[in-house]
Design an enzyme around this catalytic site. Structure first.
Site, mmCIF file in Angstrom:
data_model
loop_
_atom_site.group_PDB
_atom_site.id
_atom_site.type_symbol
_atom_site.label_atom_id
_atom_site.label_comp_id
_atom_site.label_asym_id
_atom_site.label_seq_id
_atom_site.Cartn_x
_atom_site.Cartn_y
_atom_site.Cartn_z
ATOM 1 N N ASP A 90 0.999 -1.256 -0.075
ATOM 2 C CA ASP A 90 -0.049 0.243 -0.187
ATOM 3 C C ASP A 90 0.684 1.163 -0.224
ATOM 4 O O ASP A 90 2.091 1.213 0.641
ATOM 5 C CB ASP A 90 -0.594 -0.201 1.003
ATOM 6 N N ASP A 144 0.639 5.096 1.001
ATOM 7 C CA ASP A 144 -0.104 6.227 1.762
ATOM 8 C C ASP A 144 0.570 7.609 1.604
ATOM 9 O O ASP A 144 1.745 7.895 1.316
ATOM 10 C CB ASP A 144 -0.350 6.028 3.271
ATOM 11 N N ASP A 152 3.140 6.503 15.349
ATOM 12 C CA ASP A 152 3.257 5.255 16.274
ATOM 13 C C ASP A 152 4.691 4.858 16.472
ATOM 14 O O ASP A 152 5.453 5.136 17.407
ATOM 15 C CB ASP A 152 2.611 3.953 16.245
#
Length: 437
Positions: free
Chosen positions: A63, A65, A142
């Site tokens: 993916d 982003d 995170d």
């Protein structure tokens, strides 16, 4: 509430194109389209997170982003093929056929009083839609390895929290105080295990230390979300390392309490050998791009719990067929309070378990009914896994392998035992002793 123990003033380090391996040819053309259109629209835009991390680590991303200073509404105004999603985290999805480029606006740590940042009294984030700068966005992510930004302006990588060095050192480190970050979102503990398994990274000591003590916080996470996390943990090609990480950090008991208890009580280790063998097979299927089944996965992970429940019912002299049904229902219902296993997977899971009792039977009608069962192949594969834990299933495996080719020849070679009370009694006692395999 701002994240504590994060860098008060993020220090930008820009890694020039000749000092990192990321090339535009390795980036999705659709992600590049989004980056260039946002830039042409007067906005900052960066490839961010897992894609940058994976490209630096030599892994092909699944993916791509994008992070930007454009609001979701501004992104939608630039792309007709865009939809806005989410309430807890407002995001823009730009659709290119089956590929989705997720575009997130830079987030801030602070609460401006608008109600767009809500936090439970125990620290869990309920809503986070306060927009900010790239520096604020980096600090609130995170792990340091996920806080890296690739820019098409000069093809450099921007690092505010030391993530570039951590990727090079193959270390997974939380940004800020680990306990506070886990309390904000307990699922981060599972993400730490999953990413360490996927990337073959070590979890930094301070990042790992609070996890065994805070594992119980997973009870506060939505069971449906934990189901999705389980699929990511075990069906992405690194199931064995994920399972071992969950065991090591005390998270297995939080996700699968009854199975973890059964594994701990199984002195022979047969149940664990079976689970590991099944997870190795799952990893091999993913690597070969073969289909994998959540129903089979959960049949494997919850089999220790089922065996223990079945043995307890047998000890109470519950009739075998009734004991099997009740054990399957009991384990499924208890597990739903932690992980929301949909019925489209729980029902086939139970069928895989219950078909195991048919495999010792050799009568022709029963053999033909078993072969015709829609879940036969999965149940037979499960039987072969049981053989990896206990050699006593070897004869059943041999029979059913032959029966799939020629049932009558298999029955002739392995005639059924006499169907009498005397013939059944020894088998029942043996099954009670060996239900754990």
């Amino acid at each position: 509430m701002p994240i504590q123990n994060a860098p008060a003033i993020p220090q930008l380090r820009s890694i020039a194109r000749d000092s990192h391996p990321i090339s535009r040819k390795d980036i999705s053309p659709n992600a590049l389209r989004v980056l260039y259109r946002l830039k042409e629209g007067g906005h900052e835009a960066y490839l961010v997170g897992g894609a940058v991390r994976d490209l630096l680590a030599g892994i092909k991303p699944k993916d791509f982003d994008v992070a930007t200073d454009a609001t979701p509404e501004q992104v939608k105004a630039l792309f007709r093929n865009c939809r806005l999603i989410g309430r807890r985290f407002r995001l823009a999805h730009v659709l290119f056929g089956r590929e989705i480029i997720e575009v997130a606006t830079f987030r801030s740590n602070s609460d401006d009083g608008s109600g767009d940042r809500q936090q439970h009294e125990d620290g869990m984030l309920l809503r986070d839609n306060i927009y900010g700068t790239i520096e604020e966005d980096a600090v609130r992510r995170d792990f340091t390895a996920n806080a890296l930004y690739y820019t098409i302006e000069d093809f450099s990588v921007r690092d505010y929290v030391g993530g570039f060095e951590d990727v090079q050192a193959r270390v997974l480190r939380l940004i800020g105080d680990p306990e506070l970050r886990y309390r904000e979102d307990p699922v981060r503990m599972l993400r730490a295990v999953r990413l360490a398994a996927k990337l073959d990274f070590e979890i930094e000591r301070g990042t790992a230390a609070p996890i065994p003590r805070l594992a119980g916080l997973l009870a506060e996470a939505a069971p449906a979300r934990l189901f999705e996390e389980c699929l990511k943990l075990f069906l992405s090609g690194h199931a064995v390392r994920s399972f071992e990480g969950l065991e090591r950090l005390g998270l297995l008991a939080a996700l699968f309490p009854e199975s973890a208890s059964a594994l701990a009580a199984n002195r022979s280790g047969a149940l664990r050998r079976m689970v590991i063998a099944g997870l190795k097979n799952t990893d091999a299927r993913v690597a070969a791009e073969e289909p994998v089944s959540p129903a089979f996965l959960f049949a494997l992970l919850l089999w220790p719990a089922y065996c223990r429940a079945l043995m307890a019912l047998q000890a109470q002299d519950v009739q075998p067929v009734e004991a099997q049904r009740r054990a399957a229902d009991r384990v499924t219902v208890h597990q739903l309070s932690t992980v929301a296993l949909p019925r489209r997977f729980s029902l086939p899971m139970q069928e895989i378990w219950l078909l195991q009792t048919r495999f010792p039977l050799r009568q022709r009608k029963r053999v033909m009914r078993t072969l015709a069962h829609p879940r036969f192949r999965a149940a037979f594969d499960f039987l072969m896994l049981r053989q990896s834990a206990s050699s006593e299933h070897a004869e059943d495996v041999a029979f059913w392998r032959e029966a799939q080719q020629d049932p009558d020849l298999a029955i002739a070679a392995h005639p059924p035992q006499e169907d009498s009370a005397e013939a059944r009694r020894p088998r029942r006692r043996r099954r009670r002793r060996t239900a754990s395999s």
